[in-house]
Design an enzyme around this catalytic site. Structure first.
Site, mmCIF file in Angstrom:
data_model
loop_
_atom_site.group_PDB
_atom_site.id
_atom_site.type_symbol
_atom_site.label_atom_id
_atom_site.label_comp_id
_atom_site.label_asym_id
_atom_site.label_seq_id
_atom_site.Cartn_x
_atom_site.Cartn_y
_atom_site.Cartn_z
ATOM 1 N N GLY A 20 0.817 -1.203 0.000
ATOM 2 C CA GLY A 20 0.000 0.000 0.000
ATOM 3 C C GLY A 20 0.851 1.253 0.000
ATOM 4 O O GLY A 20 1.968 1.273 0.485
ATOM 5 N N GLY A 22 0.130 5.834 -0.450
ATOM 6 C CA GLY A 22 -0.903 6.857 -0.588
ATOM 7 C C GLY A 22 -0.640 8.007 0.343
ATOM 8 O O GLY A 22 0.424 8.593 0.327
ATOM 9 N N GLU A 23 -1.615 8.322 1.182
ATOM 10 C CA GLU A 23 -1.492 9.518 1.999
ATOM 11 C C GLU A 23 -0.574 9.331 3.199
ATOM 12 O O GLU A 23 -0.085 10.309 3.736
ATOM 13 C CB GLU A 23 -2.863 9.978 2.473
#
Length: 56
Positions: A20, A22-23
């Site tokens: 993962g 992302g942010e």
């Protein structure tokens, strides 16, 4: 934002078999920029976005 799923296994993945991003990597960026401004000019900015009018 669009989520894409790739069929082949990822050798560097976590136990779930996915990797993962992302942010999460981006959460420390405003704090790092704020600290850099503080160390450069000695003024602590606590609200983003950091703009010129807040520096003066």
């Amino acid at each position: 934002m669009e989520a894409l799923f790739v069929d082949p296994e990822e050798p560097n993945a976590e136990l779930t078999g996915i990797r993962g991003f992302g942010e999460t990597p981006g959460t420390g960026v405003p704090a790092a920029i704020g600290n850099a401004i503080y160390h450069a000019i000695g003024r602590r900015l606590r609200d983003v976005p950091f703009t010129q009018d807040k520096l003066l």
